[in-house]
Design a protein around this motif. Structure first.
Motif, PDB file in Angstrom:
ATOM      1  N   ASN A  93     -47.412  20.739  24.531  1.00 41.36           N
ATOM      2  CA  ASN A  93     -45.925  21.080  24.506  1.00 41.36           C
ATOM      3  C   ASN A  93     -45.282  19.767  25.234  1.00 41.36           C
ATOM      4  O   ASN A  93     -44.008  19.616  24.760  1.00 41.36           O
ATOM      5  CB  ASN A  93     -45.579  22.275  25.553  1.00 41.36           C
ATOM      6  N   GLN A  94     -46.014  19.045  25.807  1.00 41.95           N
ATOM      7  CA  GLN A  94     -45.539  17.590  26.390  1.00 41.95           C
ATOM      8  C   GLN A  94     -45.113  16.839  25.065  1.00 41.95           C
ATOM      9  O   GLN A  94     -44.075  16.060  25.403  1.00 41.95           O
ATOM     10  CB  GLN A  94     -46.651  16.810  26.986  1.00 41.95           C
ATOM     11  N   SER A 153     -41.824  18.166  24.045  1.00 44.24           N
ATOM     12  CA  SER A 153     -40.926  17.856  24.998  1.00 44.24           C
ATOM     13  C   SER A 153     -40.310  16.479  24.852  1.00 44.24           C
ATOM     14  O   SER A 153     -39.095  16.010  25.185  1.00 44.24           O
ATOM     15  CB  SER A 153     -41.178  18.121  26.408  1.00 44.24           C
TER      16      SER A 153
END
Length: 168
Positions: free
Chosen positions: A26-27, A30
């Motif tokens: 998810n980094q 993001s």
């Protein structure tokens, strides 16, 4: 549609989905969203600065460029050191040339973003010509970022197509 008119988020959203499926991170998604939002804000600020130059608008451009440099550095580090490009090479060693090209593009973009931030730090009260040069440098950097993400997305799509037995 060319890079000047293409929405940065269009290519980035497809890339975010590919990034999650490759690295499960998810980094990465993001950071992609952050870069997308910063680029959008910078485009608006650049337009306002070009129409009504002021120290306040120049400071907004400066801070936006600093945020962009930070998020690009994080995004590229995640892609290079924590999964995406490494996994792509592991799954598809035949993409080694493309991975090297993507890493070279990262270096060019990192370097140009840093040079822009330094240029902005040294521009206390720029002349109209200096301000035009700064805004042009930023515009060209944004185009490079968009083109890079299109290239990266194309490589990822090709690799997924190969995995699924599609064209490639």
């Amino acid at each position: 549609m060319d890079a000047n008119n293409q929405g940065f988020g269009g290519s980035m959203q497809g890339f975010a989905g590919s990034a999650q499926s490759f690295a499960g991170s998810n980094q990465v998604a993001s950071e992609i969203r952050a870069v997308d939002e910063i680029v959008h804000a910078l485009k608006v600020t650049m337009s306002e600065t070009a129409c009504q130059p002021s120290l306040d608008s120049l400071n907004c451009v400066k801070h936006g460029a600093e945020f962009l440099e930070d998020h690009l550095r994080r995004l590229f580090r995640l892609e290079e050191d924590h999964g995406l490009l490494e996994i792509l090479l592991y799954i598809h060693p035949e993409f080694a040339h493309e991975v090297v090209r993507l890493q070279q593009e990262h270096e060019v973009i990192r370097s140009e973003a840093h040079r822009l931030v330094l240029q902005l730090e040294n521009a206390c009260r720029p002349s109209d010509a200096e301000l035009h040069d700064i805004l042009e440098h930023l515009r060209l950097l944004i185009i490079k970022i968009v083109n890079h993400e299109h290239h990266e997305t194309a490589v990822l799509v090709e690799s997924v197509n190969r995995d699924e037995g599609g064209e490639g």
